[in-house]
Write a protein that holds these residues in place. Structure first.
Motif, PDB file in Angstrom:
ATOM      1  N   LEU A  39      47.544  74.493 109.422  1.00  0.00           N
ATOM      2  CA  LEU A  39      48.962  74.636 109.770  1.00  0.00           C
ATOM      3  C   LEU A  39      49.812  73.519 109.171  1.00  0.00           C
ATOM      4  O   LEU A  39      50.898  73.773 108.635  1.00  0.00           O
ATOM      5  N   CYS A  40      49.327  72.294 109.260  1.00  0.00           N
ATOM      6  CA  CYS A  40      50.101  71.170 108.720  1.00  0.00           C
ATOM      7  C   CYS A  40      50.256  71.269 107.207  1.00  0.00           C
ATOM      8  O   CYS A  40      51.322  70.971 106.669  1.00  0.00           O
ATOM      9  N   ARG A  42      50.248  74.065 105.446  1.00  0.00           N
ATOM     10  CA  ARG A  42      51.206  75.157 105.183  1.00  0.00           C
ATOM     11  C   ARG A  42      52.635  74.714 105.441  1.00  0.00           C
ATOM     12  O   ARG A  42      53.536  74.981 104.643  1.00  0.00           O
ATOM     13  N   TRP A  43      52.836  74.048 106.584  1.00  0.00           N
ATOM     14  CA  TRP A  43      54.192  73.613 106.919  1.00  0.00           C
ATOM     15  C   TRP A  43      54.692  72.542 105.956  1.00  0.00           C
ATOM     16  O   TRP A  43      55.865  72.512 105.616  1.00  0.00           O
ATOM     17  N   SER A  44      53.811  71.651 105.526  1.00  0.00           N
ATOM     18  CA  SER A  44      54.261  70.583 104.636  1.00  0.00           C
ATOM     19  C   SER A  44      54.653  71.110 103.261  1.00  0.00           C
ATOM     20  O   SER A  44      55.393  70.450 102.537  1.00  0.00           O
ATOM     21  N   CYS A  45      54.182  72.291 102.914  1.00  0.00           N
ATOM     22  CA  CYS A  45      54.559  72.896 101.634  1.00  0.00           C
ATOM     23  C   CYS A  45      55.821  73.754 101.740  1.00  0.00           C
ATOM     24  O   CYS A  45      56.309  74.250 100.727  1.00  0.00           O
ATOM     25  N   SER A  46      56.344  73.928 102.936  1.00  0.00           N
ATOM     26  CA  SER A  46      57.528  74.782 103.102  1.00  0.00           C
ATOM     27  C   SER A  46      58.789  74.036 102.687  1.00  0.00           C
ATOM     28  O   SER A  46      58.805  72.807 102.557  1.00  0.00           O
ATOM     29  N   TRP A  49      60.394  71.176 105.131  1.00  0.00           N
ATOM     30  CA  TRP A  49      59.609  69.996 105.501  1.00  0.00           C
ATOM     31  C   TRP A  49      60.232  68.760 104.873  1.00  0.00           C
ATOM     32  O   TRP A  49      60.583  68.747 103.710  1.00  0.00           O
ATOM     33  N   HIS A  53      59.673  65.213 109.529  1.00  0.00           N
ATOM     34  CA  HIS A  53      58.461  65.908 109.944  1.00  0.00           C
ATOM     35  C   HIS A  53      57.222  65.037 109.734  1.00  0.00           C
ATOM     36  O   HIS A  53      56.319  65.016 110.574  1.00  0.00           O
TER      37      HIS A  53
END
Length: 122
Positions: A39-40, A42-46, A49, A53
């Protein structure tokens, strides 16, 4: 999320029965750790971000170690006052470190906004 994930690892001592194999929590820990890492990543690549964060994720992991330190202070062979005092000092240092990081992040954001505004004026 990071706080909850790290906390799952440390509360295994209180939630699991004493007669369970030592390897069961180790194997079971890989499931939430794998989910959280996935999850981290995936979120860090959005697109949304940012530095806030990263600070929140690192701060949650750091503060998890602070509260776990208080739990482990009762289990160590040092006097309780020494263990608790050491954790208070560590906890205060962690909070100061997070405050300094947040302030540095805010000043960097303000400097970036100011520079962007000055460039737009030209």
């Amino acid at each position: 999320m990071a706080f909850g994930g790290c906390s799952l690892y440390w509360i295994r001592d209180t939630l699991l029965p004493d007669d369970i194999s030592d390897w069961a929590p180790v194997g079971g820990w890989f499931v939430p750790a794998g989910v959280l890492v996935t999850l981290c990543v995936r979120w860090s690549c959005s697109r949304g971000w940012g530095a806030a964060h990263c600070l929140a994720l690192a701060g949650a992991a750091l503060l998890t170690y602070v509260w776990v330190g208080f739990l482990h202070a009762w289990e160590t062979d040092v006097p309780r006052a020494t263990g608790v005092l050491g954790n208070l000092v560590f906890g205060a240092g962690a909070l100061i470190q997070l405050a300094v990081a947040a302030r540095a992040r805010d000043s960097k954001v303000n400097m970036t906004d100011r520079a962007a505004g000055e460039l737009a004026a030209y």
